[in-house]
Design a protein around this motif. Structure first.
Motif, PDB file in Angstrom:
ATOM      1  N   GLN A 138      22.117   9.514   4.853  1.00 12.94           N
ATOM      2  CA  GLN A 138      22.131   8.197   5.482  1.00 12.94           C
ATOM      3  C   GLN A 138      20.728   7.594   5.487  1.00 12.94           C
ATOM      4  OE1 GLN A 138      25.001   6.506   6.852  1.00 12.94           O
ATOM      5  NE2 GLN A 138      25.839   8.037   5.481  1.00 12.94           N
ATOM      6  N   ALA A 139      19.752   8.427   5.810  1.00 13.30           N
ATOM      7  CA  ALA A 139      18.369   7.949   5.814  1.00 13.30           C
ATOM      8  C   ALA A 139      17.961   7.486   4.416  1.00 13.30           C
ATOM      9  CB  ALA A 139      17.434   9.039   6.310  1.00 13.30           C
ATOM     10  N   ALA A 140      18.424   8.209   3.406  1.00 12.91           N
ATOM     11  CA  ALA A 140      18.097   7.824   2.033  1.00 12.91           C
ATOM     12  C   ALA A 140      18.673   6.447   1.720  1.00 12.91           C
ATOM     13  CB  ALA A 140      18.632   8.866   1.052  1.00 12.91           C
ATOM     14  N   GLN A 141      19.876   6.207   2.238  1.00 18.51           N
ATOM     15  CA  GLN A 141      20.492   4.900   2.001  1.00 18.51           C
ATOM     16  C   GLN A 141      19.735   3.803   2.739  1.00 18.51           C
ATOM     17  OE1 GLN A 141      24.784   4.567   2.133  1.00 18.51           O
ATOM     18  NE2 GLN A 141      24.989   6.781   2.034  1.00 18.51           N
ATOM     19  N   VAL A 142      19.333   4.104   3.965  1.00 22.15           N
ATOM     20  CA  VAL A 142      18.546   3.123   4.707  1.00 22.15           C
ATOM     21  C   VAL A 142      17.237   2.856   3.969  1.00 22.15           C
ATOM     22  CG1 VAL A 142      17.275   2.691   6.845  1.00 22.15           C
ATOM     23  CG2 VAL A 142      19.557   3.712   6.936  1.00 22.15           C
ATOM     24  N   GLN A 143      16.622   3.907   3.502  1.00 20.65           N
ATOM     25  CA  GLN A 143      15.347   3.739   2.805  1.00 20.65           C
ATOM     26  C   GLN A 143      15.485   2.839   1.588  1.00 20.65           C
ATOM     27  OE1 GLN A 143      12.055   6.272   2.876  1.00 20.65           O
ATOM     28  NE2 GLN A 143      12.258   6.874   0.736  1.00 20.65           N
ATOM     29  N   GLU A 144      16.600   3.003   0.907  1.00 21.51           N
ATOM     30  CA  GLU A 144      16.831   2.174  -0.260  1.00 21.51           C
ATOM     31  C   GLU A 144      16.852   0.693   0.144  1.00 21.51           C
ATOM     32  OE1 GLU A 144      20.486   2.314  -3.205  1.00 21.51           O
ATOM     33  OE2 GLU A 144      19.611   4.310  -2.903  1.00 21.51           O
ATOM     34  N   LYS A 145      17.569   0.423   1.224  1.00 25.24           N
ATOM     35  CA  LYS A 145      17.657  -0.967   1.704  1.00 25.24           C
ATOM     36  C   LYS A 145      16.315  -1.462   2.227  1.00 25.24           C
ATOM     37  CE  LYS A 145      22.375  -0.285   3.257  1.00 25.24           C
ATOM     38  NZ  LYS A 145      23.143  -0.074   4.493  1.00 25.24           N
ATOM     39  N   VAL A 146      15.621  -0.581   2.932  1.00 27.16           N
ATOM     40  CA  VAL A 146      14.334  -0.970   3.499  1.00 27.16           C
ATOM     41  C   VAL A 146      13.339  -1.319   2.393  1.00 27.16           C
ATOM     42  CG1 VAL A 146      12.302  -0.060   4.711  1.00 27.16           C
ATOM     43  CG2 VAL A 146      14.586   0.238   5.686  1.00 27.16           C
ATOM     44  N   LEU A 147      13.292  -0.472   1.383  1.00 23.03           N
ATOM     45  CA  LEU A 147      12.339  -0.716   0.302  1.00 23.03           C
ATOM     46  C   LEU A 147      12.671  -1.984  -0.468  1.00 23.03           C
ATOM     47  CD1 LEU A 147      11.115   1.888   1.111  1.00 23.03           C
ATOM     48  CD2 LEU A 147      11.326   2.737  -1.217  1.00 23.03           C
ATOM     49  N   LEU A 148      13.963  -2.188  -0.659  1.00 22.11           N
ATOM     50  CA  LEU A 148      14.387  -3.412  -1.353  1.00 22.11           C
ATOM     51  C   LEU A 148      13.994  -4.642  -0.536  1.00 22.11           C
ATOM     52  CD1 LEU A 148      15.950  -4.394  -3.870  1.00 22.11           C
ATOM     53  CD2 LEU A 148      17.984  -4.513  -2.421  1.00 22.11           C
ATOM     54  N   ALA A 149      14.207  -4.545   0.776  1.00 26.04           N
ATOM     55  CA  ALA A 149      13.879  -5.677   1.646  1.00 26.04           C
ATOM     56  C   ALA A 149      12.372  -5.927   1.679  1.00 26.04           C
ATOM     57  CB  ALA A 149      14.424  -5.446   3.055  1.00 26.04           C
ATOM     58  N   TYR A 150      11.567  -4.865   1.676  1.00 28.31           N
ATOM     59  CA  TYR A 150      10.115  -5.061   1.606  1.00 28.31           C
ATOM     60  C   TYR A 150       9.757  -5.747   0.295  1.00 28.31           C
ATOM     61  CZ  TYR A 150       8.427  -2.508   5.726  1.00 28.31           C
ATOM     62  OH  TYR A 150       8.116  -2.122   6.999  1.00 28.31           O
ATOM     63  N   ASP A 151      10.417  -5.311  -0.733  1.00 30.25           N
ATOM     64  CA  ASP A 151      10.141  -5.866  -2.043  1.00 30.25           C
ATOM     65  C   ASP A 151      10.459  -7.355  -2.099  1.00 30.25           C
ATOM     66  OD1 ASP A 151       9.083  -4.862  -4.426  1.00 30.25           O
ATOM     67  OD2 ASP A 151      10.979  -5.339  -5.429  1.00 30.25           O
ATOM     68  N   ARG A 152      11.518  -7.721  -1.380  1.00 30.06           N
ATOM     69  CA  ARG A 152      11.919  -9.140  -1.385  1.00 30.06           C
ATOM     70  C   ARG A 152      11.324  -9.907  -0.217  1.00 30.06           C
ATOM     71  NH1 ARG A 152      18.381  -8.285  -2.501  1.00 30.06           N
ATOM     72  NH2 ARG A 152      18.214  -7.747  -4.709  1.00 30.06           N
ATOM     73  N   THR A 167       0.840  -1.201   0.000  1.00 29.93           N
ATOM     74  CA  THR A 167       0.000   0.000   0.000  1.00 29.93           C
ATOM     75  C   THR A 167       0.874   1.251   0.000  1.00 29.93           C
ATOM     76  OG1 THR A 167      -1.755  -1.168   1.169  1.00 29.93           O
ATOM     77  CG2 THR A 167      -1.799   1.240   1.253  1.00 29.93           C
ATOM     78  N   LEU A 168       1.881   1.258   0.885  1.00 30.15           N
ATOM     79  CA  LEU A 168       2.784   2.406   0.914  1.00 30.15           C
ATOM     80  C   LEU A 168       3.603   2.501  -0.369  1.00 30.15           C
ATOM     81  CD1 LEU A 168       4.048   2.295   4.605  1.00 30.15           C
ATOM     82  CD2 LEU A 168       2.604   4.012   3.550  1.00 30.15           C
ATOM     83  N   GLY A 169       3.729   1.359  -1.050  1.00 31.99           N
ATOM     84  CA  GLY A 169       4.462   1.340  -2.303  1.00 31.99           C
ATOM     85  C   GLY A 169       3.607   1.785  -3.475  1.00 31.99           C
ATOM     86  N   GLY A 170       2.372   2.210  -3.183  1.00 36.57           N
ATOM     87  CA  GLY A 170       1.559   2.777  -4.249  1.00 36.57           C
ATOM     88  C   GLY A 170       0.621   1.789  -4.922  1.00 36.57           C
ATOM     89  N   PHE A 171       0.388   0.644  -4.284  1.00 42.39           N
ATOM     90  CA  PHE A 171      -0.532  -0.317  -4.871  1.00 42.39           C
ATOM     91  C   PHE A 171      -1.894  -0.237  -4.194  1.00 42.39           C
ATOM     92  CE2 PHE A 171       3.547  -2.097  -5.984  1.00 42.39           C
ATOM     93  CZ  PHE A 171       3.333  -2.620  -7.248  1.00 42.39           C
ATOM     94  N   ASP A 172      -2.876  -0.724  -4.895  1.00 43.31           N
ATOM     95  CA  ASP A 172      -4.176  -0.975  -4.305  1.00 43.31           C
ATOM     96  C   ASP A 172      -4.134  -2.433  -3.858  1.00 43.31           C
ATOM     97  OD1 ASP A 172      -6.777  -1.262  -3.562  1.00 43.31           O
ATOM     98  OD2 ASP A 172      -7.601  -1.149  -5.604  1.00 43.31           O
ATOM     99  N   ALA A 173      -3.915  -2.610  -2.564  1.00 49.41           N
ATOM    100  CA  ALA A 173      -3.683  -3.967  -2.050  1.00 49.41           C
ATOM    101  C   ALA A 173      -4.761  -4.357  -1.046  1.00 49.41           C
ATOM    102  CB  ALA A 173      -2.303  -4.044  -1.396  1.00 49.41           C
ATOM    103  N   PRO A 174      -5.874  -4.856  -1.548  1.00 49.79           N
ATOM    104  CA  PRO A 174      -6.961  -5.251  -0.635  1.00 49.79           C
ATOM    105  C   PRO A 174      -6.600  -6.525   0.129  1.00 49.79           C
ATOM    106  CG  PRO A 174      -7.513  -5.865  -2.892  1.00 49.79           C
ATOM    107  CD  PRO A 174      -6.206  -5.115  -2.963  1.00 49.79           C
ATOM    108  N   TYR A 175      -7.190  -6.674   1.282  1.00 45.64           N
ATOM    109  CA  TYR A 175      -6.986  -7.925   2.023  1.00 45.64           C
ATOM    110  C   TYR A 175      -8.330  -8.446   2.514  1.00 45.64           C
ATOM    111  CZ  TYR A 175      -5.587 -11.302   5.526  1.00 45.64           C
ATOM    112  OH  TYR A 175      -5.451 -12.453   6.257  1.00 45.64           O
ATOM    113  N   VAL A 176      -8.720  -9.547   1.953  1.00 47.92           N
ATOM    114  CA  VAL A 176      -9.983 -10.170   2.324  1.00 47.92           C
ATOM    115  C   VAL A 176      -9.678 -11.471   3.062  1.00 47.92           C
ATOM    116  CG1 VAL A 176     -12.142 -11.155   1.492  1.00 47.92           C
ATOM    117  CG2 VAL A 176     -11.121  -9.195   0.303  1.00 47.92           C
ATOM    118  N   PRO A 177      -9.838 -11.467   4.370  1.00 51.19           N
ATOM    119  CA  PRO A 177      -9.560 -12.693   5.113  1.00 51.19           C
ATOM    120  C   PRO A 177     -10.660 -13.724   4.890  1.00 51.19           C
ATOM    121  CG  PRO A 177     -10.348 -10.986   6.602  1.00 51.19           C
ATOM    122  CD  PRO A 177     -10.237 -10.357   5.244  1.00 51.19           C
ATOM    123  N   GLY A 178     -10.307 -14.980   5.091  1.00 48.54           N
ATOM    124  CA  GLY A 178     -11.292 -16.035   4.867  1.00 48.54           C
ATOM    125  C   GLY A 178     -11.242 -17.120   5.922  1.00 48.54           C
ATOM    126  N   TRP A 179     -12.256 -17.953   5.905  1.00 46.84           N
ATOM    127  CA  TRP A 179     -12.272 -19.124   6.803  1.00 46.84           C
ATOM    128  C   TRP A 179     -12.728 -20.377   6.072  1.00 46.84           C
ATOM    129  CZ3 TRP A 179     -12.933 -14.458   9.418  1.00 46.84           C
ATOM    130  CH2 TRP A 179     -12.155 -14.313  10.582  1.00 46.84           C
TER     131      TRP A 179
END
Length: 939
Positions: free
Chosen positions: A689-703, A83-95
């Motif tokens: 430094q924060a920009a560098q961390v952000q780069e790593k953080v976003l990559l890690a979220y992506d993976r 969602t923060l990455g700009g997607f429409d990411a719905p979550y429909v839980p199920g049973w």
RNA sequence: CUUGCUAUAGCUCAGCCUGGUAGAGCAGUUGACUGAUAAUCAACCUGUCGCCGGUUCAACUCCGGCUAGCAAACCCA
């Protein structure tokens, strides 16, 4: 002494130091709910590219355990990060709502369907029970901070879903994957039902172990094949079995075509045995006096007729590769109705699939000798009969692993009954599934080999259950031919429409005549229900395709590693079977939770960590942080210590955010934000430094590597922020004029960093991030982090910067070495705080390009970087005796400052006292208090 | 039984693909500060890289074997 404290800009914030999460989170949850956060988000994200994480439905029975929590939290982290990455990411839980476990629970209360209550009332009770369970689980899931469409989840027992499950079955039939077979399946005589593989468990059992003679009918035929076999007495092929009760169903004796067999002459008879096993067989039969009179390969005996040991029929010798010399005699008793391999080889030879055993585990009334006897008790009788006929060579007992019913703990039997199967091979389902596996991304990558192996080797999928609480197999079968009705597709749609309105009861109520008219007399209405794995397996159709906002295929399925056999596979097979395409692009798996020792949790060991307890004591954000910080691709350890460490890490992150907020107290970004180009060098470095961390953080979220994010952010808070940026800028924050460039620049950096950080944290620490967000200064366009995207206000250092990243790095490197020297002096008792000291640095200034030396560039501001009262640069040539070489050609001398201490900024300065109006202040403080204010460039 | 995965400091994790003196944060110890205070800063301490063997000048890293745990297989994610 004058009090100058009020002239300082000390940190101040309403953001509490302690999270008090356990108490405060429920209130925040309520707030989200009243604000309809999820629904608002859907509107907000409408039109963005979709990211679909499809929820694997937990089974609606029992309270949630830590594994459920892990699964839901990981899903939530993914959905929120997308969602923060700009997607429409719905979550429909199920049973997952149908099936045996619920049925058994209801049986405990009501008795079996058909006894005290009829099947309709029973199903109604099951439905109610499932609803109750869902309510309990939903409450716990929501408490974890998992955001989703909780008020409108998908249930496999929704009428619409039940109808779609039936439709999916219809598509599979239409695509030619369905077939009715009389295959031997695991059968529980207590359940009176076939069991799925997942319902079978293995336990030790003591069985009979017998060797039985199958006497050759025509010795002449044998001698034609094996001339040397001439001798005295009858000739018998000896088989070995642990299930004497299956002998009534015997149809053949299997030999391995390649194996060497011997004919042994004993005192009274001749026995045919595998060469490799003849000694052990004869030994246990206590026959020491024998000679080998002939040898042959197994294939020489194919088709030889043998006398059934107690029935008046002849059975053939057949060949099969499944015959081994691991145990037994090398000759395998073959009852196609009672064994998988026997069935397969029997098909090849066209053997009858005789099944004399009823669903209750008793021999059918027309079974010669054994009618009505239970198979579990018939063994001694079989032995008796064998002994009477002189066919029992040896009887013994054997303890071995044997399949048991997971519910009743009773031994299972293999029993051939009419069952519906999804065939893996009759229309190429297996091959198509294997091909589709190639196109899916498996994380971790070994998941691919795992499911491949399973699909490669699995037998046909038996989808029949002889049960009440399940979606019916809505088929009509011709009474004579066993063929499906020619209009099956249309009939299924007609049934589905009824189920859509009335639920599965519609099928059970349905009179065949209603749909088939006069033809009804020729057709049977199937009575089986579907394996629940089918229900959940087809949610790609009943949910992804059906619900607005979702779509097929899903981007991600995420479940525990056990689901390679379960949901990942049932989903794959059913999707291939219905539409020829995998239901997911990526399959992520997570490990199971174990205790600190790596052992699984169990009530008896007392090592269970309950999610309800964690959220009640420490809060959901701690549990979420633990999930995020743990590498979920392997086993995930939880224990009190681990959670305590997690809470420690949380406090550090929280306090960092708090301090940033406290320093932004009077900061209005609209008014006070300093343009990036005007910011001080250190502040630009911090943002870099924060920009560098952000780069790593976003990559890690992506993976999906969240544990790297937790580490990275914590390190950033500790090292770059706590030790460096925040510690160093305190002086500027506190002592400079509130509105000075130096202070606003530091605040601007803090602002950028906090803006970035609150978003990095949001997918994991949702509660805390929202709390931070509420406390952030300035006018906010949106009232939740959820409606933002990754922060784009960070920037990197560039060629125009006064100090490059590597120059800063060398400065900080030296700072660390000096800090060690400060510590020595401190330990010696000469100074307390670093501000009591001055530092002299001796090094080769001349070795550097003029203007390229970062120390020289920093000039007087070096003392702020070092947080000392003075920092002086000298040439190496002037190094005094008492200086210490901290690195090659660099000497440092730390000494207590000789100057007076400014009561305002605590620096020891020569000019303290030089201003008559402010005798306790240093010059720059005087300037900051009543002058134009000092100017800083670097730190 | 078998197959797969995993094993690095007290804890959580990097490093291994591409061999070259074991890293970070937390915890611990000691100290400082009292303007982040149930906080913060600093220094220090911490390892048979699960075990055995092989390849190599050199193995946490590559190969083989073993042990333990977990999963496939109750609870199910």
């Amino acid at each position: 002494m004058t009090d100058y404290k009020h002239t300082l800009n000390l940190p101040n914030t309403q953001f509490p130091m302690r999270g008090d999460l356990a108490k405060r989170e429920p209130g925040m949850l309520e707030g989200w709910e009243t604000r309809q956060l999820y629904q608002k988000l859907r509107e907000h994200a409408a039109g963005r590219p979709k990211f679909i994480l499809h929820d694997g439905p937990p089974y609606a029975n029992g309270t949630i355990h830590i594994g459920h929590a892990v699964n839901k939290i990981l899903k939530d982290i993914i959905v929120k990060s997308k969602t923060l990455g700009g997607f429409d990411a719905p979550y429909v839980p199920g049973w997952d709502c149908h099936g045996l476990p619920i049925e058994l629970k209801v049986e405990e209360k009501l008795g079996k369907a058909g006894d005290k209550v009829d099947a309709f009332a029973f199903r109604k009770a099951c439905r109610e029970y499932a609803h109750e369970q869902i309510e309990l689980q939903r409450k716990d899931f929501k408490r974890l901070g998992v955001l989703g469409e909780w008020e409108n989840p998908y249930l496999t027992m929704d009428f619409q879903t039940e109808a779609d499950i039936v439709r999916a079955l219809g598509r599979i039939a239409a695509n030619g994957h369905l077939h009715k077979g009389a295959k031997p399946v695991h059968w529980c005589t207590d359940c009176g039902s076939a069991l799925a593989e997942a319902e079978v468990e293995y336990a030790d059992k003591t069985s009979f172990s017998i060797d039985v003679r199958f006497t050759v009918v025509d010795e002449g035929d044998l001698l034609k094949r094996v001339p040397d076999a001439a001798g005295d007495g009858e000739v018998s092929v000896v088989i070995w079995t642990t299930t004497p009760w299956t002998l009534p169903a015997n149809q053949a004796v299997a030999l391995n075509p390649e194996l060497e067999y011997v004919v042994v002459q004993t005192a009274t008879e001749r026995l045919v045995l595998a060469e490799a096993l003849h000694e052990s067989v004869l030994q246990r039969a206590e026959i020491s006096d024998f000679t080998i009179i002939a040898r042959c390969k197994g294939d020489a005996l194919e088709g030889l007729q043998l006398q059934h040991p107690f029935y008046a029929r002849h059975v053939p010798v057949i060949l099969g590769d499944h015959v081994t010399t691991d145990a037994g005699t090398g000759a395998v008793h073959t009852a196609p109705g009672h064994g998988q391999e026997d069935f397969v080889v029997g098909q090849k030879y066209g053997l009858p699939v005789d099944n004399p055993v009823g669903g209750d585990g008793c021999f059918l009334p027309n079974t010669e000798l054994f009618a009505g006897e239970s198979v579990h008790k018939a063994n001694p009788h079989v032995l008796e009969v064998l002994t009477e006929r002189g066919k029992l060579l040896k009887a013994d007992k054997l303890r071995h692993s044997y399949p048991h019913c997971w519910r009743h703990k009773t031994p299972l039997i293999f029993r051939a009954t009419p069952q519906w199967f999804i065939s893996l091979d009759q229309n190429g389902l297996r091959a198509k599934a294997l091909e589709a596996i190639q196109g899916v991304k498996w994380l971790p990558d070994w998941g691919k080999a795992r499911i491949e192996g399973m699909v490669q080797n699995r037998p046909d999928w038996c989808i029949s259950r002889q049960r009440n609480w399940g979606v019916p197999i809505t088929l009509f079968v011709h009474k004579e031919t066993g063929e499906l009705h020619p209009h099956t597709e249309a009939l299924i749609e007609a049934v589905a429409q009824r189920i859509e309105r009335e639920g599965i009861d519609a099928w059970f109520r349905l009179e065949t005549e209603e749909l088939l008219g006069k033809d009804a007399a020729n057709y049977d209405k199937a009575t089986d229900t579907l394996d629940v794995w089918f229900d959940s397996g087809v949610t790609h159709a009943s949910v992804l395709e059906r619900r607005a906002g979702l779509q097929f295929p899903a981007d991600v399925y995420l479940e525990g590693s056990d689901q390679h056999r379960g949901w990942f596979q049932s989903s794959l097979l059913s999707a291939i079977g219905t539409r020829g395409e995998a239901p997911y692009r990526t399959v992520l798996t997570h490990g199971f939770t174990v205790d600190a020792k790596g052992e699984k949790m169990s009530k008896s060991k007392g090592n269970i960590v309950a999610p309800q307890e964690v959220t009640g004591k420490l809060g959901a954000d701690i549990l979420r942080l633990w999930v995020a910080a743990t590498d979920y691709s392997r086993e995930m350890s939880v224990s009190d210590e681990i959670l305590k460490r997690t809470a420690d890490a949380y406090r550090r992150i929280r306090n960092t955010a708090r301090f940033l907020l406290a320093n932004l107290n009077d900061f209005d970004p609209a008014r006070d934000m300093v343009p990036a180009a005007d910011m001080l060098a250190l502040d630009r470095w911090a943002v870099d430094q924060a920009a560098q961390v952000q780069e790593k953080v976003l990559l890690a979220y992506d993976r999906f590597q969240f544990h790297l994010i937790a580490q990275e952010v914590l390190n950033f808070c500790t090292v770059e922020l706590g030790s460096l940026f925040l510690d160093i800028t305190k002086d500027r924050q506190y002592t400079m004029r509130a509105d000075s460039l130096g202070r606003r620049s530091a605040q601007t950096a803090a602002w950028h960093i906090l803006n970035a950080m609150v978003r990095w944290l949001y997918p994991v620490l949702s509660f805390t991030s929202e709390e931070i967000w509420q406390h952030m200064p300035g006018k906010k366009a949106v009232d939740s982090v959820l409606f933002t995207e990754w922060y784009d206000g960070l920037f990197r250092l560039d060629a125009g910067d006064k100090l490059s990243a590597s120059e800063w790095s060398s400065v900080f490197n030296l700072r660390e070495l000096i800090s060690k020297q400060l510590e020595e002096v401190r330990v010696a008792g000469k100074i307390g705080a670093g501000l009591d000291a001055e530092v002299d640095i001796y090094y080769r200034k001349d070795a550097r390009e003029p203007g390229a030396d970062p120390l020289v560039k920093l000039g007087d501001e070096l003392r702020f970087v070092l947080i000392t009262s003075g920092a002086h640069l000298h040439d190496l040539a002037d190094v005094p005796e008492d200086a210490v070489e901290v690195m090659e050609h660099v000497f440092v001398r730390v000494s207590r400052s000789r100057h007076g201490k400014c009561t305002r900024c605590w620096h020891h300065r020569e000019d303290v006292g030089s201003h008559a109006g402010h005798p306790e202040l240093c010059g720059r403080c005087v300037d900051n208090v009543e002058g134009a204010g000092e100017v800083r460039e670097y730190a």
